[in-house]
Write an enzyme that holds these catalytic residues in place. Sequence first.
Site, PDB file in Angstrom:
ATOM      1  N   GLU A  62       1.421  10.135 -12.347  1.00 53.43           N
ATOM      2  CA  GLU A  62       2.007   9.962 -13.675  1.00 53.43           C
ATOM      3  C   GLU A  62       1.136   9.018 -14.501  1.00 53.43           C
ATOM      4  O   GLU A  62       0.682   7.981 -14.005  1.00 53.43           O
ATOM      5  CB  GLU A  62       3.422   9.402 -13.574  1.00 53.43           C
ATOM      6  CG  GLU A  62       4.120   9.228 -14.916  1.00 53.43           C
ATOM      7  CD  GLU A  62       5.552   8.740 -14.795  1.00 53.43           C
ATOM      8  OE1 GLU A  62       6.201   8.557 -15.836  1.00 53.43           O
ATOM      9  OE2 GLU A  62       6.018   8.529 -13.655  1.00 53.43           O
ATOM     10  N   HIS A  77       5.262  11.270  -6.665  1.00 54.61           N
ATOM     11  CA  HIS A  77       4.020  10.931  -7.337  1.00 54.61           C
ATOM     12  C   HIS A  77       3.771   9.437  -7.261  1.00 54.61           C
ATOM     13  O   HIS A  77       4.655   8.661  -6.934  1.00 54.61           O
ATOM     14  CB  HIS A  77       4.058  11.362  -8.808  1.00 54.61           C
ATOM     15  CG  HIS A  77       5.114  10.644  -9.608  1.00 54.61           C
ATOM     16  ND1 HIS A  77       6.393  11.121  -9.753  1.00 54.61           N
ATOM     17  CD2 HIS A  77       5.079   9.478 -10.318  1.00 54.61           C
ATOM     18  CE1 HIS A  77       7.100  10.292 -10.494  1.00 54.61           C
ATOM     19  NE2 HIS A  77       6.328   9.278 -10.858  1.00 54.61           N
ATOM     20  N   GLU A 123      -4.142   3.713  -0.149  1.00 55.50           N
ATOM     21  CA  GLU A 123      -4.838   3.964   1.116  1.00 55.50           C
ATOM     22  C   GLU A 123      -5.034   5.472   1.277  1.00 55.50           C
ATOM     23  O   GLU A 123      -4.069   6.242   1.286  1.00 55.50           O
ATOM     24  CB  GLU A 123      -4.020   3.421   2.285  1.00 55.50           C
ATOM     25  CG  GLU A 123      -4.599   3.748   3.660  1.00 55.50           C
ATOM     26  CD  GLU A 123      -3.680   3.346   4.790  1.00 55.50           C
ATOM     27  OE1 GLU A 123      -3.956   3.737   5.939  1.00 55.50           O
ATOM     28  OE2 GLU A 123      -2.676   2.651   4.526  1.00 55.50           O
ATOM     29  N   GLN A 142       0.811  -1.209   0.000  1.00 54.75           N
ATOM     30  CA  GLN A 142       0.000   0.000   0.000  1.00 54.75           C
ATOM     31  C   GLN A 142       0.851   1.269   0.000  1.00 54.75           C
ATOM     32  O   GLN A 142       1.999   1.277   0.443  1.00 54.75           O
ATOM     33  CB  GLN A 142      -0.933   0.033   1.212  1.00 54.75           C
ATOM     34  CG  GLN A 142      -0.193   0.040   2.542  1.00 54.75           C
ATOM     35  CD  GLN A 142      -1.126  -0.051   3.732  1.00 54.75           C
ATOM     36  OE1 GLN A 142      -1.272   0.903   4.475  1.00 54.75           O
ATOM     37  NE2 GLN A 142      -1.736  -1.223   3.916  1.00 54.75           N
TER      38      GLN A 142
END
Length: 267
Positions: free
Chosen positions: A254, A208, A180, A86
Amino acid sequence: CMPAKQVDVDVASSTDRVALMLTLSGVLRPVKNHHFGFATPSGRLLLPVKVTRRTVRAMATVQELHSLPGVVATPDPATKEFIFQQTMLRVKEPTRSLHFYTGVLGMTLLAKLDFPDMKFTLYFLGYEKKEAIPEDPAERGVLAAGSNVGQQQSRRDSMVLAVQHQLKARWMFSRPAVLELTHNWGTENDESFAGYHSGNTEPKGFGHIGLAVPDVYAACKRFEELGVKFVKTPDGGSMKGLAFIQDPDGYWIEILNPNTSKDFASK
């Protein structure tokens, strides 16, 4: 703007000429001084330009890649079952964030965890098929941490439920590459709260997340129609065919295509 009929280039070598061609095509950004000459009705106009040579070099072999300083080529056997599970982002207003990630990016909400005592909620999203999501809340892993199941059922039933929750919650927490979203209660109504740091302004840190799509241009056309904010369009800047968009909290995402991304290392 006067259309150019002729271009004279003052360059010293074939390497410079190639660099200039790449600059004109948008592949390279200017750095080194040269000039262009354009034929116009009033005479030849010389325009200063700058040319750079930018090289992006990929590792030639896996051995070379794994020999980089700091890289442990053979992971510890104790990490054999590890997965990247995550990435957590804090969000100001969960409704708009959930709409963005499910409606705009097509993710599926996998689970929701409420923590009333600490006043925050977690939302887990990913690219899982809806039919793969267990119907049983405990199996999804949505039994709120700290909840007192003993107040709701007999001691025996509570113990059974606790065991089931411990065993079945592994489904959600075993999904790879889950996003999350953390919502701290009250931020959505707090006018004095400006929002979270995206990591892309000083002091820079987090950069990112990235999504692979079948067609970057088609995806971005749809994003534009939906009013998504762009940091970089597919044809913007020197790297063509990839884009960066922002989510409602300003985090960068991205947008790339695996089949064309290899070209970035060949310029």
